[in-house]
Design a protein around this motif. Structure first.
Motif, mmCIF file in Angstrom:
data_model
loop_
_atom_site.group_PDB
_atom_site.id
_atom_site.type_symbol
_atom_site.label_atom_id
_atom_site.label_comp_id
_atom_site.label_asym_id
_atom_site.label_seq_id
_atom_site.Cartn_x
_atom_site.Cartn_y
_atom_site.Cartn_z
ATOM 1 N N GLY A 1 0.817 -1.204 0.000
ATOM 2 C CA GLY A 1 0.000 0.000 0.000
ATOM 3 C C GLY A 1 0.856 1.261 0.000
ATOM 4 N N LEU A 2 1.891 1.262 0.816
ATOM 5 C CA LEU A 2 2.740 2.445 0.964
ATOM 6 C C LEU A 2 3.372 2.842 -0.367
ATOM 7 C CD1 LEU A 2 4.199 4.431 2.981
ATOM 8 C CD2 LEU A 2 6.041 2.769 3.018
ATOM 9 N N HIS A 3 3.830 1.840 -1.114
ATOM 10 C CA HIS A 3 4.550 2.154 -2.348
ATOM 11 C C HIS A 3 3.674 2.002 -3.590
ATOM 12 C CE1 HIS A 3 8.371 2.670 -0.325
ATOM 13 N NE2 HIS A 3 8.073 1.628 0.414
ATOM 14 N N GLY A 4 2.367 1.833 -3.377
ATOM 15 C CA GLY A 4 1.449 1.747 -4.512
ATOM 16 C C GLY A 4 1.734 0.578 -5.444
ATOM 17 N N LEU A 5 2.142 -0.552 -4.865
ATOM 18 C CA LEU A 5 2.417 -1.731 -5.688
ATOM 19 C C LEU A 5 1.150 -2.570 -5.776
ATOM 20 C CD1 LEU A 5 5.691 -2.600 -3.799
ATOM 21 C CD2 LEU A 5 5.549 -1.402 -5.975
ATOM 22 N N SER A 6 1.215 -3.664 -6.503
ATOM 23 C CA SER A 6 0.041 -4.544 -6.551
ATOM 24 C C SER A 6 0.311 -5.768 -5.682
ATOM 25 C CB SER A 6 -0.240 -4.974 -7.983
ATOM 26 O OG SER A 6 0.660 -6.002 -8.356
ATOM 27 N N TRP A 7 -0.771 -6.276 -5.065
ATOM 28 C CA TRP A 7 -0.632 -7.443 -4.186
ATOM 29 C C TRP A 7 -0.174 -8.654 -4.997
ATOM 30 C CZ3 TRP A 7 0.336 -8.728 0.491
ATOM 31 C CH2 TRP A 7 0.073 -10.018 0.942
ATOM 32 N N LEU B 1 10.562 -4.082 -3.368
ATOM 33 C CA LEU B 1 10.947 -2.713 -3.709
ATOM 34 C C LEU B 1 12.010 -2.683 -4.807
ATOM 35 C CD1 LEU B 1 11.071 -1.310 -0.074
ATOM 36 C CD2 LEU B 1 9.202 -1.252 -1.692
ATOM 37 N N ASP B 2 12.207 -3.802 -5.511
ATOM 38 C CA ASP B 2 13.210 -3.889 -6.570
ATOM 39 C C ASP B 2 14.565 -3.330 -6.140
ATOM 40 O OD1 ASP B 2 11.417 -4.963 -8.438
ATOM 41 O OD2 ASP B 2 10.577 -2.970 -8.782
ATOM 42 N N ALA C 1 11.838 -1.145 9.087
ATOM 43 C CA ALA C 1 10.678 -0.383 8.629
ATOM 44 C C ALA C 1 11.112 0.941 8.012
ATOM 45 C CB ALA C 1 9.725 -0.146 9.798
ATOM 46 N N LYS C 2 12.116 1.588 8.629
ATOM 47 C CA LYS C 2 12.611 2.855 8.070
ATOM 48 C C LYS C 2 13.223 2.613 6.692
ATOM 49 C CE LYS C 2 13.665 5.206 12.413
ATOM 50 N NZ LYS C 2 14.757 5.390 13.384
ATOM 51 N N LEU C 3 14.010 1.537 6.586
ATOM 52 C CA LEU C 3 14.644 1.228 5.294
ATOM 53 C C LEU C 3 13.598 0.941 4.221
ATOM 54 C CD1 LEU C 3 17.698 -1.063 6.094
ATOM 55 C CD2 LEU C 3 17.730 1.158 4.995
ATOM 56 N N LEU C 4 12.469 0.360 4.655
ATOM 57 C CA LEU C 4 11.420 0.023 3.693
ATOM 58 C C LEU C 4 10.591 1.243 3.313
ATOM 59 C CD1 LEU C 4 10.267 -3.356 5.253
ATOM 60 C CD2 LEU C 4 11.376 -3.089 3.054
ATOM 61 N N GLY C 5 10.896 2.379 3.923
ATOM 62 C CA GLY C 5 10.248 3.617 3.526
ATOM 63 C C GLY C 5 9.088 4.057 4.407
ATOM 64 N N PHE C 6 8.839 3.349 5.510
ATOM 65 C CA PHE C 6 7.724 3.739 6.378
ATOM 66 C C PHE C 6 8.086 4.986 7.176
ATOM 67 C CE2 PHE C 6 6.686 -0.794 5.814
ATOM 68 C CZ PHE C 6 5.383 -0.651 5.370
ATOM 69 N N GLY C 7 7.096 5.845 7.370
ATOM 70 C CA GLY C 7 7.323 7.098 8.083
ATOM 71 C C GLY C 7 7.100 6.947 9.572
ATOM 72 N N PRO C 8 7.374 8.028 10.326
ATOM 73 C CA PRO C 8 7.243 7.981 11.781
ATOM 74 C C PRO C 8 5.837 7.587 12.240
ATOM 75 C CG PRO C 8 8.317 10.008 11.086
ATOM 76 C CD PRO C 8 7.890 9.312 9.847
ATOM 77 N N ALA C 9 4.796 8.057 11.541
ATOM 78 C CA ALA C 9 3.427 7.771 11.987
ATOM 79 C C ALA C 9 3.176 6.270 11.970
ATOM 80 C CB ALA C 9 2.421 8.475 11.080
#
Lengths: 490, 273
Positions: free
Chosen positions: A364-370, A410-411, B177-185
């Motif tokens: 969801g965060l990166h707008g990918l497809s499941w 995330l490639d 989680a930070k490396l995967l791009g997740f934010g503080p929230a």
């Protein structure tokens, strides 16, 4: 048939351990004799530790053992718990795994040895002190008696634990994963000590998932799978001509027996570090280090514990600042395409979240497809049913593959594998490494492989960086052993 | 029949029953404090001197005090005041405590040092003195009493949140989680909150119990809320001179305080497991 057994033997016959949901260990028959140690091999969850706990009489509540365990002629299972507990430290002693956690952190080491003489054997304070000194001298710690455990290295703690079992002077020594978390040099040291115990006539019963340890100790080897003893025989026989498919897989999983990977054509540099230096607590870990990892390349960083391998990886990933020097990452690539695999898979996932939730949030965060996640899960040979479990409910090997899947969503162009397989059993390790190699071949991923396993690095890495400034307590020999077959790039 | 349930009840029967009993007690008392004043239409301040010290069970269900005021009505209003004030105090302490703790753990550096200094200053002052100091500005008023209590109670929330979050943020799963791009929230919601929530719930129950006792104690020594406000502590003191004639009347508010605190403590104990 049962030949007239020596009065000093440990013999286990028809041992089963059952819990509420039925038997966990079934019908295990083994024996240990002086001069003929026993090593149980098997992955975590195979029941090998339960066998040792049944012998000790320390099974977790709710589990019951049936069958016969005879030590020096008496049936241990028939004795009441209180009587068996009296035998701890007198007839049976345990060499704990990760002894730096098992020693009392608030007590000097000589006192910890002396208390065995004083309180277990009831000797006078004076005599206990003298005997403790002897025990410490036997393991080469005669000058370390006044140290606290936190002032000692891992190897010294391990030797102190052995000195304590010497003090107990018990007939049977149970070593539970004695080499867990140790690098090659320390592992060899522990094996050497255990061999001395065997030579001194003690019964030694070792549990491990390290085939090399089992081979070095000799004697008898038992292989456990799903609570059953699937292979049992003299070490040379089991290791050279295994009969059971699992034993074969276990032996084939030892990195030393793998085929060396053919180096690939490396692409453009993905991460470059120049003149890197880092000091920690006043001690320099490395300085003037140049390192370059290119697309499709596996670069290993090898060295004993505490030499700064992980720190180097974190610097390249941008997680830790370098003391001096520069790190350059491929231009135009977003930071999320630089990923990391952790040593302890359960620690790398939020403990309260199911795997499905974690992956869905990432998608969801990166707008990918499941669908992409599903494809990766299938590719990494993971079952859909595992998705609804929490990280603590999945085996380490499977969880590490989920971690790989999570990163691959995330490639990534760069993956830092920080001892990513060192806590997995050999069969899972091989699975994870094979999948990783496949991905490197297909996607041109650049991998920085941090490991203390020289054989692993030797087989799969294109190049290796040897961090040869180990902590003061690691012998030079270890470093020499690690360099074999490697071409250090600095 | 001897499967999971047996193991569950065998391993944690005490915590489960304690928590259940606590929750039931709190629910009953909450019903009394919320519904009581609505159902009992008697004004807790209405005097009827002819009914002075009326016995339990007569015209007045729980009797009347020396001014002939209905004890049942006064207890219901008193409990509502204590409970409501304790809840408000707890919220006022918890919200800034948790927020400051999170900021300190997340940012570290100057912010953390400033908050630590503040927390240490508050801890160095005796809590009671802080409350008395504030009460001196407006004796007998609700505001300073509540503010003073909240000022002493926030430190616990701050300390626990900061310590737990600091060690949590160092864990590999947060780094991942930070490396995967997740934010503080997201990290706060999915990595930090599930761990600190049960700790905060336990602290909250303890804080409310502390607040209830503090309010009653201060009112009992006549520096908190003043008569004729129906407050449990001041009710005890008002009725104390008549303990020989009407012992049950003195006991009733005291029992109510004990039950409120007991319920909260039991709930906290269950959650601590």
């Amino acid at each position: 048939m049962n030949v007239a057994t020596d009065m000093r033997d440990l013999s286990i016959a028809g041992l089963s351990v059952s819990g509420g949901a039925g038997p966990i260990v079934r019908d295990v028959t083994l024996s240990v004799r002086p001069g003929q140690p026993l090593t149980l091999l098997g992955e975590s969850g195979s029941g090998k530790s339960l066998v040792a706990q049944a012998v000790m009489g320390s099974l977790p509540p709710g589990l019951t053992a049936s069958g016969h365990i005879r030590l020096a002629g008496t049936d241990l299972l028939a004795a009441p718990a209180a009587v068996r507990r009296k035998g701890w430290g007198r007839t049976i002693s345990l060499l704990p795994q990760e002894p730096w956690l098992a020693l009392d952190p608030t007590m000097r080491i000589a006192g910890q040895v002396a208390e065995v003489h004083r309180f277990v054997h009831g000797r006078s304070a004076q005599e206990s002190r003298l005997r403790a000194e002897e025990n410490l001298a036997e393991v080469g710690l005669d000058r370390a008696g006044t140290l606290y455990p936190f002032q000692m290295s891992g190897g010294m703690c391990q030797r102190a634990a052995i000195a304590i079992t010497h003090a107990s002077d018990s007939a049977l020594l149970i070593a539970d994963e004695p080499t867990k978390g140790l690098d090659a040099a320390l592992r060899d040291g522990v094996v050497e000590r255990l061999k001395q115990e065997i030579a001194a006539g003690r019964l030694v019963f070792t549990i491990t998932h390290d085939v090399a340890v089992a081979g070095a100790l000799g004697g008898m080897i038992g292989v456990m799978l799903d609570g059953r003893l699937v292979d049992y025989g003299p070490a040379e026989e089991v290791l050279s001509a295994p009969t059971h498919p699992y034993t074969k897989a276990l032996l084939a999983a030892d990195p030393a027996t793998w085929q060396r990977r053919v180096p690939t054509q490396a692409g453009a540099p993905v991460v470059t570090g120049r003149a890197l230096a880092k000091a920690y607590g006043g001690r320099s870990l490395f300085e003037g280090l140049d390192i370059e990892v290119s697309a499709g390349e596996i670069v290993a960083v090898v060295g004993p514990s505490g030499c700064g391998k992980t720190t180097l990886g974190n610097i390249l990933l941008g997680l830790a600042p370098a003391g001096s020097g520069t790190v350059e990452r491929q231009g135009g690539v977003p930071p999320v395409r630089f990923q990391k695999l952790y040593q302890d898979p359960p620690a790398a996932f939020a403990p309260h979240q199911t795997i499905r939730r974690a992956l869905a949030d990432l998608v969801g965060l990166h707008g990918l497809s499941w669908g992409k996640a599903e494809a990766l899960i299938a590719r990494l040979r993971l079952g859909e049913h595992l998705l609804d479990r929490r990280p603590g409910e999945i085996s380490g090997g499977e969880l590490q593959r989920f971690a790989l899947a999570r990163g691959l969503l995330l490639d990534p162009v760069f993956l830092f594998a920080d001892e990513a397989t060192s806590r997995l059993d050999p069969v899972s390790q091989k699975e994870v490494v094979e999948l990783l190699l496949e991905i490197v071949r297909d996607t041109g991923l650049a991998v920085l492989l941090v490991t203390h396993d020289g054989a692993l690095a030797d087989k799969i890495a294109d190049r290796a960086v040897l961090l040869d400034r180990p902590a003061a307590w690691v012998s030079r020999r270890a470093c020499d052993a690690l360099t074999t077959g490697l071409a250090p790039c600095f | 029949m001897s499967t999971g349930l047996d193991v569950l009840t065998a391993s944690r029967p005490r915590a489960v029953t304690a928590r259940g009993a606590g929750a039931a007690l709190i629910a009953a008392l909450a019903a009394f404090t919320i519904l009581g004043p609505l159902v009992i239409e008697v004004d807790p301040a209405a005097q009827d001197l002819s009914a002075s010290l009326a016995p339990v069970g007569g015209d007045y269900l729980l009797g009347a005090d020396h001014y002939g005021r209905s004890l049942l009505a006064r207890l219901a209003h008193g409990a509502r005041l204590s409970f409501g004030m304790a809840f408000l105090t707890m919220l006022t302490a918890a919200v800034p405590g948790i927020l400051l703790g999170l900021v300190a753990a997340w940012r570290g550096g100057l912010a953390e040092r400033a908050f630590e200094l503040l927390a240490n200053i508050v801890l160095a002052l005796p809590g009671l003195m802080l409350v008395l100091l504030l009460l001196a500005f407006a004796p007998g008023h609700f505001g300073p009493l509540y503010l003073g209590l909240a000022l002493t109670l926030w430190v616990e929330f701050y300390r626990v949140t900061r310590a737990t979050t600091t060690s949590l943020l160092k864990e590999p799963h947060v780094e991942a989680a930070k490396l995967l791009g997740f934010g503080p929230a997201y990290i706060l919601r999915c990595h930090v909150l599930p761990v600190i929530a049960p700790l905060i719930a336990t602290l909250a129950a303890f804080a409310m119990a502390t607040a209830i006792i503090a309010i009653s104690t201060l009112s009992a020594i006549s520096v908190g809320l003043q008569p004729p406000t129906p407050e449990l502590g001041s009710m005890i003191v008002e009725l104390l001179p008549y303990y020989a004639e009407a012992p049950l009347h003195v006991l009733a508010p005291a029992v109510l305080i004990v039950l409120l605190v007991l319920g909260l403590q039991l709930v906290a104990r269950g959650e601590g497991r």
